[in-house]
Write a protein that holds these residues in place. Structure first.
Motif, PDB file in Angstrom:
ATOM      1  N   SER A   2      -5.748 -21.539 -30.817  1.00  0.00           N
ATOM      2  CA  SER A   2      -6.556 -21.163 -29.463  1.00  0.00           C
ATOM      3  C   SER A   2      -8.090 -21.679 -29.535  1.00  0.00           C
ATOM      4  O   SER A   2      -8.610 -21.989 -30.678  1.00  0.00           O
ATOM      5  CB  SER A   2      -6.520 -19.563 -29.388  1.00  0.00           C
ATOM      6  OG  SER A   2      -7.194 -18.929 -30.402  1.00  0.00           O
ATOM      7  N   GLN A   3      -8.638 -21.987 -28.388  1.00  0.00           N
ATOM      8  CA  GLN A   3      -9.879 -22.358 -28.284  1.00  0.00           C
ATOM      9  C   GLN A   3     -10.891 -21.288 -28.515  1.00  0.00           C
ATOM     10  O   GLN A   3     -10.649 -20.127 -28.005  1.00  0.00           O
ATOM     11  CB  GLN A   3      -9.972 -23.157 -26.997  1.00  0.00           C
ATOM     12  CG  GLN A   3      -9.311 -24.332 -26.348  1.00  0.00           C
ATOM     13  CD  GLN A   3      -9.699 -25.436 -27.174  1.00  0.00           C
ATOM     14  OE1 GLN A   3     -10.902 -25.437 -27.659  1.00  0.00           O
ATOM     15  NE2 GLN A   3      -8.887 -26.110 -27.937  1.00  0.00           N
ATOM     16  N   LYS A   5     -13.886 -18.666 -27.996  1.00  0.00           N
ATOM     17  CA  LYS A   5     -14.317 -18.111 -26.854  1.00  0.00           C
ATOM     18  C   LYS A   5     -15.847 -17.687 -27.160  1.00  0.00           C
ATOM     19  O   LYS A   5     -16.311 -17.720 -28.280  1.00  0.00           O
ATOM     20  CB  LYS A   5     -13.651 -16.747 -26.659  1.00  0.00           C
ATOM     21  CG  LYS A   5     -12.141 -16.995 -26.249  1.00  0.00           C
ATOM     22  CD  LYS A   5     -11.523 -15.558 -26.183  1.00  0.00           C
ATOM     23  CE  LYS A   5     -10.020 -15.893 -25.700  1.00  0.00           C
ATOM     24  NZ  LYS A   5      -9.141 -16.607 -26.726  1.00  0.00           N
ATOM     25  N   LEU A   6     -16.551 -17.426 -26.172  1.00  0.00           N
ATOM     26  CA  LEU A   6     -18.038 -17.072 -26.106  1.00  0.00           C
ATOM     27  C   LEU A   6     -18.088 -15.957 -26.846  1.00  0.00           C
ATOM     28  O   LEU A   6     -19.001 -15.795 -27.754  1.00  0.00           O
ATOM     29  CB  LEU A   6     -18.312 -16.547 -24.673  1.00  0.00           C
ATOM     30  CG  LEU A   6     -19.937 -16.316 -24.393  1.00  0.00           C
ATOM     31  CD1 LEU A   6     -20.465 -16.912 -23.225  1.00  0.00           C
ATOM     32  CD2 LEU A   6     -20.006 -14.947 -24.313  1.00  0.00           C
ATOM     33  N   SER A   7     -17.041 -14.829 -26.832  1.00  0.00           N
ATOM     34  CA  SER A   7     -17.478 -13.736 -27.728  1.00  0.00           C
ATOM     35  C   SER A   7     -17.270 -14.474 -29.316  1.00  0.00           C
ATOM     36  O   SER A   7     -17.965 -13.509 -30.134  1.00  0.00           O
ATOM     37  CB  SER A   7     -16.058 -12.737 -27.646  1.00  0.00           C
ATOM     38  OG  SER A   7     -14.844 -13.272 -27.730  1.00  0.00           O
ATOM     39  N   ASP A   8     -16.465 -15.314 -29.764  1.00  0.00           N
ATOM     40  CA  ASP A   8     -16.504 -15.731 -31.121  1.00  0.00           C
ATOM     41  C   ASP A   8     -17.588 -16.353 -31.510  1.00  0.00           C
ATOM     42  O   ASP A   8     -18.279 -16.051 -32.633  1.00  0.00           O
ATOM     43  CB  ASP A   8     -15.388 -16.840 -31.073  1.00  0.00           C
ATOM     44  CG  ASP A   8     -13.915 -16.290 -30.996  1.00  0.00           C
ATOM     45  OD1 ASP A   8     -13.848 -15.056 -31.251  1.00  0.00           O
ATOM     46  OD2 ASP A   8     -13.128 -17.078 -30.229  1.00  0.00           O
ATOM     47  N   TYR A  47     -17.023 -24.829 -29.935  1.00  0.00           N
ATOM     48  CA  TYR A  47     -17.062 -24.229 -28.690  1.00  0.00           C
ATOM     49  C   TYR A  47     -17.663 -25.090 -27.703  1.00  0.00           C
ATOM     50  O   TYR A  47     -18.856 -25.681 -27.819  1.00  0.00           O
ATOM     51  CB  TYR A  47     -17.822 -22.975 -28.777  1.00  0.00           C
ATOM     52  CG  TYR A  47     -17.895 -22.330 -27.466  1.00  0.00           C
ATOM     53  CD1 TYR A  47     -16.763 -21.441 -26.890  1.00  0.00           C
ATOM     54  CD2 TYR A  47     -19.222 -22.142 -26.747  1.00  0.00           C
ATOM     55  CE1 TYR A  47     -16.906 -20.906 -25.643  1.00  0.00           C
ATOM     56  CE2 TYR A  47     -19.088 -21.631 -25.625  1.00  0.00           C
ATOM     57  CZ  TYR A  47     -18.187 -20.978 -24.987  1.00  0.00           C
ATOM     58  OH  TYR A  47     -18.209 -20.300 -23.675  1.00  0.00           O
ATOM     59  N   ASN A  50     -17.015 -23.904 -20.355  1.00  0.00           N
ATOM     60  CA  ASN A  50     -16.292 -24.870 -19.187  1.00  0.00           C
ATOM     61  C   ASN A  50     -17.069 -25.177 -18.169  1.00  0.00           C
ATOM     62  O   ASN A  50     -17.713 -24.463 -17.299  1.00  0.00           O
ATOM     63  CB  ASN A  50     -15.298 -23.688 -18.768  1.00  0.00           C
ATOM     64  CG  ASN A  50     -14.385 -24.212 -17.802  1.00  0.00           C
ATOM     65  OD1 ASN A  50     -14.489 -25.313 -17.152  1.00  0.00           O
ATOM     66  ND2 ASN A  50     -12.907 -23.856 -18.141  1.00  0.00           N
TER      67      ASN A  50
END
Length: 336
Positions: A2-3, A5-8, A47, A50
């Motif tokens: 999975s790509q 995310k901002l939370s990561d 990251y 988008n």
């Protein structure tokens, strides 16, 4: 897989998702330490915000970042001018960054471009930093670089240009040529073309490597010393017109007649160089066509239509013979 995310990114940087969003959108006060932590986390995770989502939310900046070693160089100066003109026609403004091929300067510029939420970046920088930085939250297109598989690349046919320049020198009687370049790396296609043309004639040839960031005056002394050290050299293929101009200046200092004693051919053919050195033989890059294609690729990517990150557009070169090459000898007519 999975790509990220901002939370990561927030978790790795040790900040809140809101702070990451503020960094990406350049909103409110943020310390340099916080910004650096967020950018480093983005880089580590791969990251990429988008860009299409930003556009749908009405946050397109209509700004494009241009990153080049130095617009003082005729080729890069002309390229930046053509890019800016074509982007303006498409409704975009540009932020021009002269990196000097210094990775630390490129990092600062990239941070600045991120903060300004540019919609895309076009770069001709030679270091690996920009081309391997897929975290802009906006598309990246490279010009005249080795393919990295991370961004589309638009360039002239450097191999064919090197091959044709060298073949022309040999056709005009060169026996001991030298190629003057910044770096003799494996990805240097002009050097590869030079070597292949020599190999076809059973000639080894020489290469003088000047370095990208060597001071101008020192490069001049390196060239003069080399020509003095190897007096039997009779031809120079310079990897750009600046180096060719240096060779002409050094030849004059050393009392060498061009093209009788020393043939010279350059590479680039930027308009201002051609105006100042109309006699210089050179391989001419299609500068405006490269700029047009780079802008087209970038606009397609901004619109979400660019999927081919490995894609390279290779445009043909032409050769201007000038008067720094010996005249072509007429074919002998047999009387038998």
């Amino acid at each position: 897989m999975s790509q990220p995310k901002l939370s990561d990114v927030a978790a790795l940087a040790g900040v809140s998702p809101t702070t990451v969003s503020r960094v990406l959108n350049n909103r409110g006060y943020l310390s340099e330490k916080t910004r650096s932590s967020v950018f480093e986390a983005m880089k580590t995770l791969g990251y990429r915000p988008n860009a299409i989502a930003r556009s749908l939310q009405g946050r397109k900046s209509q700004l494009i970042g241009l990153v080049f070693p130095s617009v003082a160089h005729p080729f890069y100066g002309e390229m930046a001018y053509r890019l800016e003109s074509h982007l303006a026609d498409a409704g975009y403004k540009t932020i021009l960054c002269n990196s000097g091929d210094r990775p630390e300067a490129e990092q600062r510029y990239l941070d600045m471009l991120l903060a300004n939420q540019v919609d895309g970046v076009i770069t001709g920088a030679h270091s690996q930093l920009v081309a391997q930085f897929p975290l802009m939250g906006a598309p990246l297109v490279t010009i005249d670089r080795a393919e990295t598989g991370k961004a589309p690349n638009v360039r002239c046919d450097n191999y064919d240009g090197g091959y044709r320049a060298t073949s022309l020198l040999l056709e005009r009687g060169a026996k001991e040529p030298v190629h003057i370049t910044s770096t003799a790396s494996e990805v240097n296609l002009r050097l590869r073309g030079y070597r292949d043309a020599l190999a076809e004639h059973g000639i080894t040839g020489r290469t003088l490597e000047l370095g990208f960031d060597t001071p101008h005056a020192h490069k001049m002394e390196m060239i003069a010393s080399y020509l003095d050290q190897y007096p039997t050299l009779d031809a120079v293929f310079a990897s750009n017109d600046i180096y060719a101009a240096m060779v002409l200046s050094c030849a004059q200092r050393l009392g060498l007649e061009v093209p009788t004693d020393l043939q010279v051919i350059g590479f680039d053919g930027a308009p201002y160089t051609r105006a100042m050195l109309p006699h210089l033989a050179t391989v001419m890059q299609p500068i405006d066509e490269i700029a047009q294609r780079a802008v087209a690729r970038l606009l397609h990517a901004i619109a979400g239509q660019e999927d081919d990150l490995d894609g390279a557009e290779v445009l043909p070169v032409s050769v201007y013979e000038g008067s720094t090459l010996r005249q072509k000898q007429p074919d002998r007519v047999s009387l038998d």
